[in-house]
Design a protein around this motif. Structure first.
Motif, PDB file in Angstrom:
ATOM      1  N   GLY A  63     -44.810 -38.135 -14.884  1.00  0.00           N
ATOM      2  CA  GLY A  63     -43.809 -39.118 -14.825  1.00  0.00           C
ATOM      3  C   GLY A  63     -43.701 -40.072 -15.816  1.00  0.00           C
ATOM      4  O   GLY A  63     -42.653 -40.535 -15.852  1.00  0.00           O
ATOM      5  N   SER A  64     -44.815 -40.453 -16.562  1.00  0.00           N
ATOM      6  CA  SER A  64     -44.430 -41.499 -17.687  1.00  0.00           C
ATOM      7  C   SER A  64     -44.389 -40.943 -19.125  1.00  0.00           C
ATOM      8  O   SER A  64     -43.977 -41.844 -19.972  1.00  0.00           O
ATOM      9  N   PRO A  66     -42.166 -39.807 -21.662  1.00  0.00           N
ATOM     10  CA  PRO A  66     -40.510 -39.921 -22.415  1.00  0.00           C
ATOM     11  C   PRO A  66     -39.647 -38.927 -22.675  1.00  0.00           C
ATOM     12  O   PRO A  66     -39.557 -38.634 -23.877  1.00  0.00           O
ATOM     13  N   ASP A  89     -40.138 -39.040 -17.556  1.00  0.00           N
ATOM     14  CA  ASP A  89     -39.501 -40.132 -17.108  1.00  0.00           C
ATOM     15  C   ASP A  89     -38.058 -40.171 -16.897  1.00  0.00           C
ATOM     16  O   ASP A  89     -37.304 -41.194 -16.880  1.00  0.00           O
TER      17      ASP A  89
END
Length: 336
Positions: A63-64, A66, A89
């Motif tokens: 989820g982090s 890019p 993300d």
């Protein structure tokens, strides 16, 4: 062994970062944490718990990352990385992804080599969408033999062609065979040429890496394996210069019909760039129990060491990354 860099900030690393700012190393963070989570279950005989831990750990970091990622291929199980899932993300480039947070889970559960945590990414639309419940018949070789073999030729002819390309006697050639009962005839055919046949009991991606590397003890990989693993292997081979040839192998009549209805030619030979297209292919693998090219996890009293390879097709870079992790902080991160 794969070529190494002096440090994560070597010239090789900087070349990767210029072409794709930190993304290949961000993906390596995901495979590292998945491998470390799976590592807690090595040798305990609990395959399912190892998979569950690796998937949860990978999800905690994806989820982090890019990217605007779409998972293209999976192992047929529901979960956060099923085909069609959106990951990342939501910023950065649109990407096709395939993940195997623990490839070779049975091997890891038994404490045997060839288990890896793996992820691959291409430009959006660049990754082959395999139909459900379909395997791949595969033939993998390294750069020196990629132009002398073909999946439609008799296996014995391909084995002799690999020996000729390597300028070695056929008795020195080793063919790795995906470990399936249905491959007994393949093993007999290989040995009939005078070459060695070595069954691979899982760890298909590790097997493909070995077969594509000139310094390994494997010259070719053959057999019928998962389409998911075949696509991941193709991403690595596109970066390394090796070759995978594949043909769809539907598992039953219903799967064959669905593949045909979706417009797939089940008789066509697919090549590396049919499985992973584009010029911006990323691949990362971290050793769990490890293989010849990617060592497994190493533990000390208060630390763990990971070994990974991070590849980028547009630069031809293969970066070897060694990570040092504090066990206490890992427990906090993994919730254990």
């Amino acid at each position: 062994m794969l070529p190494s860099a002096d440090s994560p900030r070597s010239s090789a690393s900087r070349a990767v970062e210029r072409a794709e700012p930190d993304l290949v190393l961000e993906l390596t963070r995901v495979t590292e944490i998945a491998a470390l989570a799976a590592g807690r279950w090595i040798g305990l005989g609990d395959e399912r718990s190892g998979i569950t831990a690796a998937v949860a750990a990978a999800r905690s970091l994806m989820g982090s990352i890019p990217i605007r990622g779409t998972v293209v291929t999976d192992e047929g199980e529901d979960g956060p990385f099923r085909a069609g899932a959106q990951v990342g993300d939501g910023t950065g480039p649109a990407r096709d992804l395939a993940l195997a947070p623990l490839d070779g889970a049975t091997l890891a559960a038994k404490g045997m080599p060839d288990a890896l945590a793996v992820i691959a990414a291409t430009e959006y639309g660049g990754m082959f969408r395999a139909p459900p419940i379909t395997d791949l018949e595969v033939l993998v070789v390294g750069p020196d033999a990629r132009d002398v073999v073909h999946l439609d030729r008799p296996l014995a002819e391909n084995v002799r062609a690999v020996a000729a390309a390597a300028q070695r006697p056929i008795s020195d050639i080793t063919v790795t065979v995906l470990g399936r009962v249905r491959h007994e005839e393949i093993v007999r055919e290989i040995r009939g040429t005078g070459a060695r046949a070595r069954p691979l009991q899982g760890g298909e991606i590790a097997g493909a890496l070995a077969a594509s590397h000139p310094d390994s003890d494997s010259d070719m990989l053959v057999g019928i394996g998962g389409a998911h693993e075949g696509v991941l292997a193709a991403a690595a081979l596109a970066c390394l210069g090796g070759s995978i040839q594949a043909r769809l192998w539907p598992r039953d009549a219903g799967a064959r019909r669905r593949a045909l209805d979706a417009g797939h030619d089940v008789d066509a030979v697919l090549h590396t760039r049919d499985l992973v297209g584009g010029e911006d292919i990323l691949f990362s693998a971290t050793g769990v129990t490890g293989c010849a090219d990617v060592p497994g996890l190493q533990y000390r009293a208060d630390r763990a060491t990971t070994h990974s390879v991070a590849m980028h097709s547009s630069t031809g870079t293969v970066l070897v990354v060694e990570g040092d992790h504090q066990i206490g902080r890992l427990h906090d991160l993994l919730g254990a």
